[in-house]
Design a protein around this motif. Structure first.
Motif, mmCIF file in Angstrom:
data_model
loop_
_atom_site.group_PDB
_atom_site.id
_atom_site.type_symbol
_atom_site.label_atom_id
_atom_site.label_comp_id
_atom_site.label_asym_id
_atom_site.label_seq_id
_atom_site.Cartn_x
_atom_site.Cartn_y
_atom_site.Cartn_z
ATOM 1 N N ALA A 125 0.818 -1.210 0.000
ATOM 2 C CA ALA A 125 0.000 0.000 0.000
ATOM 3 C C ALA A 125 0.855 1.264 0.000
ATOM 4 C CB ALA A 125 -0.934 -0.009 1.204
ATOM 5 N N ALA A 126 1.910 1.277 0.790
ATOM 6 C CA ALA A 126 2.777 2.459 0.855
ATOM 7 C C ALA A 126 3.475 2.700 -0.478
ATOM 8 C CB ALA A 126 3.793 2.308 1.978
ATOM 9 N N LYS A 141 0.962 4.271 -2.887
ATOM 10 C CA LYS A 141 0.784 5.714 -2.655
ATOM 11 C C LYS A 141 1.966 6.488 -3.222
ATOM 12 C CE LYS A 141 -0.219 9.167 0.885
ATOM 13 N NZ LYS A 141 0.739 10.127 0.288
ATOM 14 N N GLY A 185 -3.485 0.316 -5.532
ATOM 15 C CA GLY A 185 -3.167 1.295 -6.556
ATOM 16 C C GLY A 185 -2.368 0.797 -7.744
ATOM 17 N N VAL A 241 1.557 6.817 -6.928
ATOM 18 C CA VAL A 241 0.555 7.838 -7.256
ATOM 19 C C VAL A 241 1.160 9.230 -7.120
ATOM 20 C CG1 VAL A 241 -1.611 8.904 -6.527
ATOM 21 C CG2 VAL A 241 -1.439 6.417 -6.679
ATOM 22 N N ASP A 242 1.872 9.453 -6.027
ATOM 23 C CA ASP A 242 2.458 10.771 -5.763
ATOM 24 C C ASP A 242 3.468 11.161 -6.843
ATOM 25 O OD1 ASP A 242 0.934 10.905 -3.491
ATOM 26 O OD2 ASP A 242 2.571 10.358 -2.124
ATOM 27 N N TYR A 291 2.735 1.429 -11.485
ATOM 28 C CA TYR A 291 2.944 0.415 -10.443
ATOM 29 C C TYR A 291 2.511 -0.934 -11.004
ATOM 30 C CZ TYR A 291 2.713 -1.382 -5.563
ATOM 31 O OH TYR A 291 2.901 -2.067 -4.390
#
Length: 414
Positions: free
Chosen positions: A166-167, A170, A197, A173-174, A179
């Motif tokens: 999950a990290a 993120k 994601g 995405v940032d 991914y």
């Protein structure tokens, strides 16, 4: 069939999507060429203005399309492209979406052949940085201005390390990075990478999804989460129509059509039928694997056991948070490394063979076989001990497997 369960959806998918002549299973289409009554329709299929048509089987058949629809349904994605093997699928992702001068950040803990492929990418001018992805901070530290993609496996083969899924999602995405998550060990039953994601999901269909060791196959699924309009490596000819389909279109054209790693209709049919028992097989093999892992962890002749659902596993909390079970992959090390081969030879039920996800339990010593080519330094970096033994737990009765391991360990020095 959105309101029905995982297995129900698979079982009735062919009828739902439309199978010829009322068939329960999609028929096996072996034709290589597909004809048209109007030349305009053939042109439309070539140019992509007509969806769902077929021209030449290298790009797919009605049988492979039916399987792709099932995989898309399982992953709850936007679309899927199938390949002859899982490695063909991974290779297609890298070689169609990366180019010389690009940078890939990848988990250090990956399948041996994937690690070998990283070397090929480097030879082609694609920079690869491998990191300990169990900590997202290591991924973050590796990102460069030319980074395009991050690649991880949900559960690493063979060491069972789990990335901070999950990290990392993120983080991607940032930084607007693609991914890519290899979901082979877990399968879409135990985990859907779209929940963290992932833009693309890779499955080696040979393993958990097909599950019987009788068919090779791979797949790439687009989750619909990645913005392809912002990705610089999409060819101009594919920047047409709905942007959500640009990535998969390029993978199908450049990775499947041009590279030719086509899944046969015969194997697509076998995989499709095998998938019907996916949930039943994974439930049984996961339960047996956990029972066996606990037994091994408590045995004096065993030094260490690697299985995500053991409380002693370094990423146990991540496994519990993301996966509904631990799957069939476990590995362990004997205290007496020199006794490794003799121990394996004493086992009666596990088949001494490479491969994963079969109905039969498979066993292999890792260092002198599937990771021999990688060399001692790479093995050390990946946490692969010289005495590491890998198990792919099958569907045998758990009591029989436990009894077999007990007798083999009973003759091994503690």
């Amino acid at each position: 069939m959105k309101d029905t369960g995982f297995t129900t959806n698979i079982l009735h998918a062919d009828r739902h999507f439309g199978a010829e002549h009322g068939a329960i299973h999609k028929p096996i289409h072996t034709s290589v060429q597909y004809g048209f009554e109007r030349v305009e329709d053939l042109i439309g299929v070539f140019q992509g203005t007509i969806k769902g048509g077929y021209n030449y089987a290298r790009q797919g058949t009605p049988t492979t399309a039916a399987l792709e629809a099932k995989i898309t349904q399982m992953e709850q994605g936007l679309g899927t492209v199938s390949f002859a093997t899982g490695m063909a699928a991974i290779t297609a992702v890298f070689l169609t979406l990366l180019k010389a001068g690009d940078h890939l950040v990848a988990s250090r803990f990956v399948f041996g052949n994937t690690n070998s492929l990283f070397g090929t990418l480097a030879d082609l001018g694609i920079q690869v940085t491998t990191v300990d992805a169990t900590q997202a901070s290591n991924v973050a530290a590796a990102i460069q201005p030319n980074t395009r993609m991050v690649f991880v496996e949900t559960i690493a083969n063979p060491g069972t390390q789990i990335p901070d899924l999950a990290a990392i999602g993120k983080l991607c995405v940032d930084h607007r990075l693609l991914y890519v998550v290899d979901n082979t060990i877990t399968s879409p039953l135990l985990f859907r990478p779209s929940t963290v994601g992932a833009g693309l999901v890779v499955n080696s269909l040979t393993k958990t999804i097909a599950g019987h060791g009788t068919a090779l196959g791979g797949a790439v699924t687009d989750t619909g989460l990645f913005d392809w309009q912002a990705y610089p490596n999409i060819f101009a000819s594919y920047r047409q129509g709905d942007a959500r389909h640009w990535g998969l279109q390029q993978i199908r054209k450049k990775g499947l059509r041009d590279m030719g790693g086509t899944l046969s209709s015969e194997h697509a049919h076998k995989i499709s039928v095998g998938a019907e028992t996916l949930a039943l097989r994974v439930a049984q093999s996961s339960a047996t694997a956990l029972t066996l892992a606990r037994f091994l962890e408590g045995h004096p002749a065993v030094n260490r056991v690697h299985y995500p659902m053991l409380e002693s596993h370094p990423q146990h909390a991540l496994a519990k948070a993301h996966f509904s079970a631990g799957s069939w992959l476990l590995s362990f090390e004997l205290r007496d490394v020199a006794a490794c081969l003799a121990f394996i030879n004493r086992l009666r039920l596990p088949v001494i063979a490479t491969g994963l996800g079969d109905t039969r339990t498979l066993i292999i010593p890792v260092a002198p076989t599937i990771f021999w080519e990688a060399g001692a330094q790479v093995r050390a970096d990946m946490g692969i001990a010289d005495g590491l033994i890998r198990l792919s737990v099958g569907l045998e009765d758990s009591a029989d497997l436990l009894s077999d391991f007990e007798q083999a360990l009973g003759q091994t020095k503690a």
